[in-house]
Design a protein around this motif. Structure first.
Motif, short mmCIF file in Angstrom:
data_model
loop_
_atom_site.label_atom_id
_atom_site.label_comp_id
_atom_site.label_asym_id
_atom_site.label_seq_id
_atom_site.Cartn_x
_atom_site.Cartn_y
_atom_site.Cartn_z
N VAL A 1 40.02 40.23 23.04
CA VAL A 1 40.46 41.31 23.92
C VAL A 1 39.85 41.06 25.29
CG1 VAL A 1 38.52 42.82 23.31
CG2 VAL A 1 40.65 43.82 24.19
N THR B 1 41.75 48.70 31.62
CA THR B 1 42.91 48.22 30.87
C THR B 1 42.45 47.14 29.90
OG1 THR B 1 44.39 48.68 32.72
CG2 THR B 1 45.19 47.16 31.02
N THR C 1 43.53 44.26 27.05
CA THR C 1 44.61 43.40 26.59
C THR C 1 44.11 42.66 25.35
OG1 THR C 1 45.38 43.11 28.86
CG2 THR C 1 46.19 41.55 27.20
N TYR D 1 41.65 51.93 20.44
CA TYR D 1 40.77 51.46 21.51
C TYR D 1 39.63 52.45 21.72
CZ TYR D 1 44.82 48.51 22.57
OH TYR D 1 45.86 47.61 22.49
N GLU E 1 46.09 54.14 23.29
CA GLU E 1 46.63 53.58 24.52
C GLU E 1 45.72 52.45 25.02
OE1 GLU E 1 49.49 54.35 25.87
OE2 GLU E 1 49.92 55.96 24.44
N ARG E 2 46.31 51.52 25.74
CA ARG E 2 45.56 50.37 26.25
C ARG E 2 44.73 50.70 27.48
NH1 ARG E 2 49.06 46.97 28.56
NH2 ARG E 2 47.42 45.39 28.76
N THR E 3 44.90 51.88 28.05
CA THR E 3 44.21 52.22 29.29
C THR E 3 43.43 53.53 29.14
OG1 THR E 3 46.11 53.42 30.18
CG2 THR E 3 45.97 51.06 30.67
N VAL F 1 38.20 47.22 20.00
CA VAL F 1 39.55 47.42 19.47
C VAL F 1 39.51 47.25 17.96
CG1 VAL F 1 41.95 46.70 19.63
CG2 VAL F 1 40.44 46.42 21.60
#
Length: 917
Positions: free
Chosen positions: A377, A395, A397, A408, A423-425, A442
């Motif tokens: 990540v 953010t 990834t 997350y 959510e990724r953010t 994650v």
């Protein structure tokens, strides 16, 4: 919805879990009563002793020593890292629930290596061996309740890596890599689980006369022959969940040799079961895949129809991927199932494929269990540098092996509660300044995780304010060969107050040089000469704001230790027939690289020590030597008569480009430069000045040196020089020379360099100061090239260690005194030369005598100290004679005494000084 449990908790599963406790070595309630652990460690510095207690402080050196004394319930921890090249036999037994255990003691995944030796377990019971690598094979004979876990084994040539025989019982082999296995000789209830078994010329797995053998969840690589063979009295066995890979072999197979995935003889078929195996093969149409009870079967359908076995087997051609078919398709209730694979990873459900295992289970076939890996990540902050109160967006990834939902956990590192989201953010506002590390962890649905971090620089709100610090940048003791030019200064702009990211830093070094960088990072600059410089630093941040600050920075030579080298030549203009011309400075490149053998020096040197010879001069002249990049000083180093040869030792600072310059005052002549040592900060030897003392005089010690002769002189341990001195500073004088010649002083008698130190002439007493490394036996050697000459050695100091001695600080060559402006030095008179630092204990000078009226000598000594009879320079009527002089200093001054031979003008130049520090 997919089922999330592996299988229902049947009685078989409960029994399997209980068996895993024993198999995986989970401590029992009685562990507190276990005898103390034994240790084996043959690594360097372990203080091991086979006759010792086998404690952690004094471990055994060999595994065999521990095997001879291990008691029930005792664990032998074997340190990894160094091979134990010994054949090991384990013949001592544990007790039920209290095995004797041999395990690796090292980083996760490391193995104990026996090299090409063999491990034998013979006549023992209740034995555990884990994390072992052996190339000589493993043999288990007449033993019971033996566990071999995570072993890697090769066997002797044309033999199996593992042989279990001689009526052994209840041997469990798990999670290993084995090059051929044979179970034989009345052995019972052997379990092979989660192993990778490879066969090349021999069959991978042969089971003969071994009833109730269990082969479950192994990956078996078939070369030629049969992958799994059961014969003799091997009835009641089980072959489940294996992946048999028959795609490849080492070259073509013998057509006469039967080749099959599974072969069960008629005598072994009774009570034997086989199912849920996956066979990926290069079998041709019509070839045998199975034999059972003596009958051959060409495919899975024919095999199942004839025997009732293999109903869930999968047989694939070589062109299809076996890995996908193996996923979530095994029998989790098969005998010998392990819930961790050959790598120790747990059973997980791959939600991308249907669960086709028995009763909807999701165990994979083969030794490895596919994992929903979170491979990595990356965390990025849109404002990694911003004042408090700014909203920062993070953010993440993630790279995952399987698709599926991820969770997350954002932790912004300032003590605030983590943000948990799918959510990724996530957005966060820092309330106060900090150097915080924001992290994201994650998780996937299998609870596997991966994490990453990113630095957040949270600043106080306010204007951009310029600032910087400066310091000399020097070579370090840890890396003394790193290139660092003299007079290098580091300017560090990180003390600036910058609420927003600084995008440009412009440094004006005050000598015409500029450097621009795009971040707050130190910049370094080498000045051409020492002095005070106005440094100006201008900052520009991401919001367009600018700020400037100026400060005076000093560039100065650093105090340095001396590094002697075996002398070698760096310049000889005779070789290129390009003499040095008056009015033109010749460059001398000081070596700045390390050679694996022979002479070397580092680019961190501040000053070089050279022997400089001028020969073939077209007129009376003198040579200046000074650092490259600086103005030619009003000093001199070598004075020579027309058509004569003269040499002198020169200590000179090195220019920032690694070069020095040499120039004749008039006419032309050839110049020869020999490199004898250098001064460098944070390394080398310290200097100890001594009152000039006579060390040797060949007129009373063996006579003059003839042509090609050498004379070895003891210097270390003599007079005030310690036995372990690294180098000595000597005044070398020749007298009574019969012809023009040259003399070399060097450290090792059998390694004479192609250099020179002194050029004697008939009828003249000539001297030159030399710094010579001390040879390994505490001596130096003197060599005379032609004719004969007497030599006199006077010691003026020595170099030793890094203790209480003095360090050398180079200076720009400077004239301290010249009696031509004050009057000649009369015979028997003394002049005092001032201008040295008050704390100097020694100095490197060039002293020149000129307009001499009679032959004699000068003695230079520390002001306020008693004069000795040692000479520093020999004077000759009508000649100008220079000499390099390292001398003690008193109260910032030196005294120069003129002998009774005649009057002299005396010129004194300084090239550096020594201080305690």
């Amino acid at each position: 919805m997919k089922e999330t449990l592996l299988v229902r908790p049947t009685r078989a599963t409960v029994l399997l879990t209980a068996g895993l406790v024993t198999l995986l070595g989970v401590p029992s309630a009685a562990a507190a009563e276990a005898p103390p652990t034994l240790y084996v460690n043959n690594n360097t510095g372990s203080s091991c002793a086979d006759g010792g207690p086998g404690s952690q402080a004094v471990p055994f050196c060999t595994i065999s020593a521990a095997a001879k004394v291990v008691a029930p319930g005792q664990t032998v921890r074997i340190k990894t890292g160094k091979m134990y090249a010994e054949a090991v036999t384990i013949d001592r037994s544990g007790a039920p629930g209290k095995p004797v255990s041999f395990v690796a003691d090292g980083p996760a995944g490391s193995l104990v290596s026996l090299g090409n030796q063999q491990l034998t377990i013979s006549g023992a019971s209740h034995v555990v061996v884990r994390e072992l690598g052996v190339n000589g094979g493993i043999r288990v004979n007449r033993s019971a309740d033996v566990e071999l876990d995570r072993v890697r084994a090769l066997g002797p040539v044309d033999a199996e890596a593992l042989v279990v025989g001689d009526a052994s019982t209840d041997v469990r082999v798990s999670r290993g890599m084995l090059y051929g296995v044979r179970i034989e000789g009345g052995t019972q209830r052997t379990v092979l689980g989660r192993n990778e078994i490879l066969g090349h010329d021999q069959e991978p797995l042969t089971i003969a006369d071994a009833p109730a053998t269990v082969v479950t969840n192994n990956t078996i690589q078939l070369g030629c022959g049969t992958a799994v063979s059961l014969s003799g009295s091997s009835s009641g066995s089980a072959v489940f969940n294996n992946v048999i890979n028959a795609k490849y072999q080492n070259g073509p197979c013998d057509p006469a040799r039967a080749r099959a995935a599974l072969a069960v003889s008629q005598s072994a078929a009774a009570g034997t079961r086989a199912d849920y195996n996956l066979i990926a093969g290069s079998f041709q149409v019509g070839q045998t895949v199975y034999t059972w009870g003596g009958a051959a079967h060409q495919d899975q359908a024919a095999f199942h129809a004839a025997t009732g076995q293999g109903g869930h087997d999968i047989v694939l051609p070589a062109t299809q991927d076996a890995g996908t078919k193996a996923v979530d398709s095994a029998d989790a209730t098969a005998p010998g199932v392990l819930l961790t694979d050959s790598r120790g990873y747990p059973v997980v459900d791959d939600l991308r494929v249907p669960n086709t295992g028995k009763d909807g289970g999701y165990l994979d076939r083969g030794s490895r269990e596919g994992q929903n890996w979170l491979e990595s990540v990356r965390l990025e902050l849109d404002q990694p540098w911003a004042p408090a109160g700014t909203a920062v967006k993070a953010t993440a990834t993630a790279v995952s092996a399987w698709s599926g939902p991820l969770t997350y956990h954002f932790d912004f590192g300032d003590g605030s509660a983590p943000v948990v989201t799918d959510e990724r953010t996530a957005t966060h506002v820092y309330s106060s300044p900090c150097e915080c590390t924001a992290t994201v962890t994650v998780y996937n649905e299998a609870k596997l995780k991966t994490a990453a971090g990113s630095q957040a620089k949270v600043t106080a709100p306010g204007p951009l304010t310029a600032g910087f610090t400066s310091k000399p940048f020097l070579p370090t003791a840890e890396d003394p060969r790193a290139y660092v030019a003299p007079l290098t200064v580091e300017v560090d702009p990180r003390s600036a107050v910058a609420p927003w990211p600084v995008q440009q830093v412009d440094v004006d070094f005050g000598d015409g040089a500029h450097e621009q960088v795009s971040a707050l990072e130190p910049v370094r600059h080498a000045y051409a000469q020492p002095g005070d410089y106005k440094v100006t630093v201008t900052f520009k941040d991401a919001k367009g704001a600018t700020s400037t600050v100026s400060r005076t920075v000093q560039a100065a030579y650093a105090a340095s230790g001396y590094v002697p080298v075996h002398p070698f030549r760096v310049l000889d203009t005779r070789l290129s027939n390009s003499p040095v011309q008056a009015g033109t400075a010749a460059q001398v490149a000081v070596p700045v690289v390390y050679y694996s053998s022979g002479p070397h020096h580092t680019g961190g040197a501040t000053a070089a020590v050279l022997n400089v010879t001028v020969t073939g001069a077209t007129q009376d002249t003198h040579l200046n030597v000074w650092p490259s990049g600086q103005q030619r000083p009003a000093t001199s180093n070598v004075n020579v008569r027309a058509r004569g040869t003269s040499s002198n030792t020169v200590t000179v600072p090195i220019g920032s480009d690694g070069k020095i310059l040499a120039q004749l005052n008039s006419g032309q002549g050839h110049v020869v430069v020999d490199f004898v040592g250098y001064y460098q900060p944070n390394t080398g030897q310290r200097f100890y000045p001594v009152t000039p003392t006579r060390l040797a005089d060949t007129r009373t010690m063996g006579g003059a040196l003839g042509a090609g002769q050498t004379r070895t002189v003891k210097v270390a341990g003599v007079r005030s020089i310690p036995p372990d001195a690294a180098a000595v500073a000597l005044n070398l004088t020749s007298t009574g020379a019969t012809t023009d010649t040259h003399v070399i002083a060097y450290p090792e008698a059998d390694k004479r360099p192609t250099t020179s130190n002194l050029n004697p002439e008939p009828g003249k007493d000539k001297s030159n100061q030399v710094i010579v490394p001390v040879g390994p036996d505490g001596t130096i050697t003197l060599y005379n090239n032609a004719g004969s000459t007497d030599l006199v050695l006077d010691v003026v100091g020595y170099y030793h260690g890094w203790g209480g001695g003095a360090l050398f600080t180079p200076v720009v060559p400077k004239r301290l005194a010249d009696t031509r402006t004050t009057g000649k030095l009369a015979p028997g008179a003394t002049t005092t030369v001032a201008g040295l630092p008050a704390n100097a204990v020694g100095a490197a000078l060039n002293v020149t005598a000129t307009e001499t009226t009679g032959a004699g000598f000068l003695t230079i000594h520390g002001y306020g100290t008693a004069r000795t009879d040692a000479s520093s320079l020999n004077t000759r009527p009508g000649e100008t004679v220079p000499n390099h002089v390292i001398t003690p200093v008193g109260d910032g001054k030196v005294s120069i005494w003129n002998s009774w031979g005649g009057s002299n003008h005396v010129i004194t130049d300084v090239f550096g000084y020594f201080t305690q520090g």
